[in-house]
Design a protein around this motif. Sequence first.
Motif, PDB file in Angstrom:
ATOM      1  N   THR A  74       3.580  -4.485   6.732  1.00  0.00           N
ATOM      2  CA  THR A  74       4.809  -4.449   6.337  1.00  0.00           C
ATOM      3  C   THR A  74       5.166  -3.581   5.106  1.00  0.00           C
ATOM      4  OG1 THR A  74       4.962  -6.307   5.124  1.00  0.00           O
ATOM      5  CG2 THR A  74       5.807  -6.479   7.685  1.00  0.00           C
ATOM      6  N   SER A  75       5.685  -3.040   4.174  1.00  0.00           N
ATOM      7  CA  SER A  75       6.245  -2.935   3.540  1.00  0.00           C
ATOM      8  C   SER A  75       5.758  -1.493   3.004  1.00  0.00           C
ATOM      9  CB  SER A  75       5.449  -3.615   2.350  1.00  0.00           C
ATOM     10  OG  SER A  75       6.460  -5.074   2.563  1.00  0.00           O
ATOM     11  N   PRO A  76       5.352  -0.155   3.705  1.00  0.00           N
ATOM     12  CA  PRO A  76       4.816   0.851   3.593  1.00  0.00           C
ATOM     13  C   PRO A  76       5.290   1.632   2.156  1.00  0.00           C
ATOM     14  CG  PRO A  76       6.125   0.663   5.583  1.00  0.00           C
ATOM     15  CD  PRO A  76       6.501  -0.230   4.895  1.00  0.00           C
ATOM     16  N   SER A  77       4.547   2.364   0.905  1.00  0.00           N
ATOM     17  CA  SER A  77       4.737   3.332   0.607  1.00  0.00           C
ATOM     18  C   SER A  77       4.056   4.158   0.014  1.00  0.00           C
ATOM     19  CB  SER A  77       5.188   2.396  -1.358  1.00  0.00           C
ATOM     20  OG  SER A  77       5.684   3.368  -1.867  1.00  0.00           O
ATOM     21  N   TYR A  78       4.850   5.034   0.119  1.00  0.00           N
ATOM     22  CA  TYR A  78       3.746   6.934  -0.298  1.00  0.00           C
ATOM     23  C   TYR A  78       3.096   6.660  -1.567  1.00  0.00           C
ATOM     24  CZ  TYR A  78       5.429   9.209   4.775  1.00  0.00           C
ATOM     25  OH  TYR A  78       5.215   9.927   5.451  1.00  0.00           O
ATOM     26  N   SER A  79       2.370   7.559  -1.188  1.00  0.00           N
ATOM     27  CA  SER A  79       1.289   7.925  -2.944  1.00  0.00           C
ATOM     28  C   SER A  79       2.599   9.082  -3.226  1.00  0.00           C
ATOM     29  CB  SER A  79      -0.175   8.614  -2.930  1.00  0.00           C
ATOM     30  OG  SER A  79      -0.112   9.283  -1.542  1.00  0.00           O
ATOM     31  N   PRO A  80       2.196   9.708  -4.429  1.00  0.00           N
ATOM     32  CA  PRO A  80       3.231  10.383  -5.431  1.00  0.00           C
ATOM     33  C   PRO A  80       3.225  12.159  -4.131  1.00  0.00           C
ATOM     34  CG  PRO A  80       2.373   9.797  -6.846  1.00  0.00           C
ATOM     35  CD  PRO A  80       1.715   8.702  -6.106  1.00  0.00           C
TER      36      PRO A  80
END
Length: 461
Positions: free
Chosen positions: A316-322
Amino acid sequence: MQRFKSRLAGQSPRLAPALLAAAVMAFAAAVVAPAGPAQAQLQVDITRGFVEPLPIAIADFFGEIPEEQKLGNDIAAVVSANLERSGLFRPVDRGAFIQDASSLRSGPRYGDWRLINAQALVAGNIQLQGDGRMRVQFRLWDVFSEAQMTGLQYTTTPANWRNIAHRISDQIYQRLTGESGYFTTQIVYVAEQGPQNRRIKRLAIMDQDGENHRFLTSGNETVLTPRFSPSTREITYLAFQRSGGREVPRVYLFNLDTGQQEVLGEFPGMTFAPRFSTEGNSVILSMAKDGNTEVYGIDLRTRRQQRLTNHPGIDTSPSYSPDSSQIVFNSDRGGRAQLYVMNSDGSNVRRISQGKGSYYTPVWSPRGDLIAFTRQHAGEFYIGIMRADGSGERMLVRDYNVEAPTWAPNGRVLSYFRTTRADSQGRITSKIFTIDLTGFNERELVTPLDGSDPAWSPLIP
């Protein structure tokens, strides 16, 4: 639509390039000539664990007539409040000022400002023009070096004075710290009210200082986890709508300029709303299918879904790098929820968190150097940060329940929310806070109602 340009005067090589075209209200700007050729050296080091606030004098911006004076006072007050709230600056009491705003038009009497221990000085002018617009000039001086550090001039409508104050604050912050400012931003969050068993949750948005607050949804449906697009003009969020006697989760895109909402899709069992890629053309989310929760990517142009994880654990809770090349997420595949990083196509999965307890809600810093997260251990919650390889883990906040960090666009400040224990009547409150990376400058961001799930916008053009 008018055009907006902003050119910087002075000698600093660290100043930002021309600001971008404003989306709704545009401006015209001209250069303010520097007061002298000297290169000022005053700078605030924000990388240390504790920073002694820099004494800075912020004079009321001069105006000839009462309307101009009121605007000048208001702009100076917002600039002062922004800089003070950052924890890096200590505005000098205006009652101690020796030189007045009128005489500052001819330049500062540096000795007067040294007497009251001001190390930096900000002053400006306001002029209402015949076409109904106002012209705003400001200058920043290094008092001890007796040199102008930068100057700016804006032309806009008087109603846009607060936006100008935030832009001036950003330029002062950047010139004195070497880092980008974060004052011309907004925060979207979930506004909450009512008893715990009938909680009304709706989207709300405000400037980073809590002003210009407004609600975006009516409260007829429960909303969760709002996130900004890179353009700052769209928000994605999860909402539960009643359909056939049950609540169906739907992901929406909300356009801030038009107020229109678009359904991205219905995803039964989805646990978190999506986050945008850096380019804004795709999102990632966690979704339950066939009894298993995995991370998926969705192309916003084609709506094509791509499964990125494949494991019996809950991802869960994925977040991309910049740069959108990597994704951080949390998973219980090792027994407890821990943080993992993988390539954006789902390859090369590796665990980065190693501490005791459980890790949740990771979010990559806009700078790319750190990942913020929520950690739970021994009955308490923490807001922490670590490098992208898992090293350098450090806790910034510890309390009964703190969670859901979000980054300011300069990667130096975090926002999150804190939930209290139930009182004798069973009431629980939820408030939004900010803190910088030193962990020494925690501030409550006051909202009309309880608040949770904040999300910080990029800088607004």
